[in-house]
Design an enzyme around this catalytic site. Structure first.
Site, short mmCIF file in Angstrom:
data_model
loop_
_atom_site.label_atom_id
_atom_site.label_comp_id
_atom_site.label_asym_id
_atom_site.label_seq_id
_atom_site.Cartn_x
_atom_site.Cartn_y
_atom_site.Cartn_z
N TYR A 68 0.64 13.94 0.96
CA TYR A 68 0.25 14.60 2.21
C TYR A 68 0.53 16.11 2.15
O TYR A 68 0.81 16.74 3.17
CB TYR A 68 0.98 13.96 3.41
CG TYR A 68 0.86 12.45 3.42
CD1 TYR A 68 -0.34 11.84 3.73
CD2 TYR A 68 1.94 11.63 3.06
CE1 TYR A 68 -0.48 10.46 3.70
CE2 TYR A 68 1.81 10.25 3.04
CZ TYR A 68 0.61 9.67 3.36
OH TYR A 68 0.48 8.31 3.32
N TYR A 105 5.47 17.87 11.46
CA TYR A 105 6.39 16.74 11.69
C TYR A 105 7.85 17.18 11.75
O TYR A 105 8.72 16.32 11.88
CB TYR A 105 6.30 15.72 10.54
CG TYR A 105 4.93 15.17 10.26
CD1 TYR A 105 4.29 14.30 11.15
CD2 TYR A 105 4.28 15.48 9.06
CE1 TYR A 105 3.05 13.77 10.85
CE2 TYR A 105 3.04 14.95 8.76
CZ TYR A 105 2.42 14.10 9.66
OH TYR A 105 1.20 13.57 9.36
N GLU A 107 0.82 -1.22 0.00
CA GLU A 107 0.00 0.00 0.00
C GLU A 107 0.84 1.25 0.00
O GLU A 107 0.81 2.04 0.95
CB GLU A 107 -0.86 0.03 1.27
CG GLU A 107 -1.78 -1.13 1.45
CD GLU A 107 -2.42 -1.13 2.84
OE1 GLU A 107 -1.86 -0.55 3.79
OE2 GLU A 107 -3.48 -1.71 2.97
N PRO A 108 1.60 1.48 -1.05
CA PRO A 108 2.38 2.72 -1.05
C PRO A 108 1.47 3.93 -1.27
O PRO A 108 0.57 3.89 -2.12
CB PRO A 108 3.33 2.54 -2.24
CG PRO A 108 2.66 1.55 -3.13
CD PRO A 108 1.75 0.71 -2.29
N CYS A 138 -0.36 33.36 11.30
CA CYS A 138 0.07 34.10 12.49
C CYS A 138 0.42 33.17 13.64
O CYS A 138 -0.24 33.17 14.68
CB CYS A 138 -1.02 35.08 12.88
SG CYS A 138 -1.17 36.33 11.61
N GLU A 139 1.43 32.37 13.45
CA GLU A 139 1.98 31.53 14.52
C GLU A 139 3.47 31.41 14.27
O GLU A 139 3.90 31.30 13.11
CB GLU A 139 1.36 30.12 14.48
CG GLU A 139 -0.12 30.11 14.78
CD GLU A 139 -0.66 28.73 15.14
OE1 GLU A 139 0.13 27.88 15.63
OE2 GLU A 139 -1.85 28.52 14.94
#
Ligand code: LLP
Length: 424
Positions: free
Chosen positions: A376, A320, A277-278, A347-348
């Site tokens: 992703y 990540y 399942e790539p 704004c972070e």
């Protein structure tokens, strides 16, 4: 090695086109996918296994569910790993028949399971509770209903702890020491038991976890045959094939992996089919993300390149701490000057795309390219800070087509309701 691209007169080329032309035609931010690379990656991994034994590639579509990209993989003959009813319906819409979709949920609600059953796709059961729910839903139809289990193999892998799924005590799969009981129960209920599945994690770049997990699966396949007279049709060892994100990083040797895994299964079991399942491997390096430089700031202790992409557009660096290679596509391969942090409009302080990158004198209006954005990337994007989601474009042999239009403020407001009593 990370996939890199050609420069022509200082401009990065992609899919036979100038990236500057693509950005001018569609604006930024924009995800751009080269169709040929998706097809190439599929064929490479499929051939690596199928030259030795019957193989199904189940594209883990959570990586990228754009309908055009799904259609390309459908044409290539791919199957699907789907994790939600939404993914199942999207793949059906892209033309996959239900028999080519294997649904593997986790903490699945009765309602969702019922909807999945109604689509007719195949089901890979994640827990003993899910098995009983499925049996309830099916009633008499349990008899002969195809089924496999996801097990917790006790083998974990991945680029970080957030994406390791196969270790002991994980929330995924039937716990190792209850696997035989779960199969015995499924047999008792009359299911047609087809296979066994495990997924160790995502984005590791060694082959060892694959070998370890296949050993576990082989052991169970043989015990199921000997102790319960259950003869499996397939072993599915999940996804997780990594791709190089850094220029000099080594790539996973899929040909070697295919030869090794198929040899183990053919030598040690009677199982005739292998599934994998790539997700990342099929789509990651097919896609770049183009952004505009909006501001350059000298903050005293640091230089910042401000862009129109933040963690709303690409969350992997912020979430990540993932590395994505970046370059200036309109000053491609130009001599570099200083080190910059590449940041976005959110704004972070955690909003960043890349840290400490040497870039050739960035200026407002330059075109920034982020590599390896196909897996992703868009699928984890959001509308945080009320920024509508961006466009996606497909290129093939020098031609570009829009495959997703940008969202507008209407998309953000559409489902909100202000109660009448609050209105004046
Ligand atoms: N199979 C199962 C059961 C999975 O849970 C996953 C990924 C895959 C296959 C595909 O893994 P891949 O071949 O793409 O590594 N958002 C993270 C990755 C999360 C993966 C979750 N499961 C990232 O951006 O790195």
């Amino acid at each position: 090695m990370m996939r890199d691209f050609e420069g022509k007169n200082g401009v990065m080329q992609f899919g036979g086109m100038s990236t500057v032309d693509i950005a001018e035609e569609f604006g930024t931010p924009v995800y751009v996918t080269d169709e040929n690379i998706v097809r190439e990656s599929y064929r490479r991994v499929y051939n690596a296994f199928s030259r030795f034994m019957d193989t199904e590639i189940h594209y883990a579509c959570k990586a990228n569910t754009n309908l055009a990209i799904l259609t390309i993989l459908e044409q290539e003959g791919s199957h699907i790993d789907a994790v939600s009813i939404g993914e199942v319906l999207t793949c059906l819409k892209a033309g996959f028949t239900p028999d080519r979709i294997l649904y593997t949920g986790v903490n699945v609600s009765r309602d969702e399971l019922r909807q999945v059953v109604d689509t007719g796709c195949r089901i890979n059961v994640d827990s003993e509770g899910e098995l009983e729910k499925l049996a309830d839903i099916l009633g008499d139809r349990c008899k002969g209903f195809p089924l496999s289990f996801r097990i917790t193999p006790g083998v974990a892998s991945g680029h970080g702890t957030k994406v390791m799924t196969g270790g002991k005590g994980a929330k995924f799969g039937v716990p190792y020491d209850r696997v035989m009981d779960a199969y015995a129960r499924a047999k008792e209920l009359g299911f047609d038991i087809k296979g066994i599945h495990a997924h160790t994690g995502s984005g590791g770049n060694t082959v060892d976890p694959f070998i370890d997990v296949v050993e576990v699966l082989i052991d169970f396949a043989n015990r199921l045959r000997d102790e319960l007279d259950i003869h499996l049709e397939f072993i599915d060892f999940g996804g997780g094939l990594g791709v190089p994100y850094k220029p000099q990083e080594e790539e996973c040797d899929v040909e070697d992996l295919g030869a090794t895994i198929t040899d183990m299964i053919l030598e040690e079991t009677d199982v005739k089919k292998v599934c994998l399942e790539p997700g990342r491997y099929l789509v990651c390096d097919s896609t770049i993300l183009l952004a505009s430089v909006t501001d350059v700031k000298d903050a005293g202790t640091k230089l910042y390149v401000g862009t129109d992409i933040g963690f709303n557009t690409l969350i992997r660096p912020a979430f990540y701490d993932s590395y994505h290679h970046v370059a200036l596509a309109n000053k491609f391969n130009k001599a570099c000057t200083a080190k910059y942090d590449v940041v976005g409009p959110i704004c972070e302080s955690g909003d960043y795309i890349a840290h400490d990158r040497i870039l050739p004198d960035p200026q407002e209006g330059d075109l920034l390219v982020v590599y390896n954005a196909g897996a992703y990337g868009f699928s984890m994007s959001s509308t945080y800070n009320s920024r509508p989601k961006c466009k996606e474009v497909l290129v093939k042999d020098g031609k570009a087509e829009l495959i997703r239009d940008a969202e507008t403020m209407e998309n953000i407001w559409r489902h909100q309701i202000v109660p009448e009593r609050l209105r004046r």
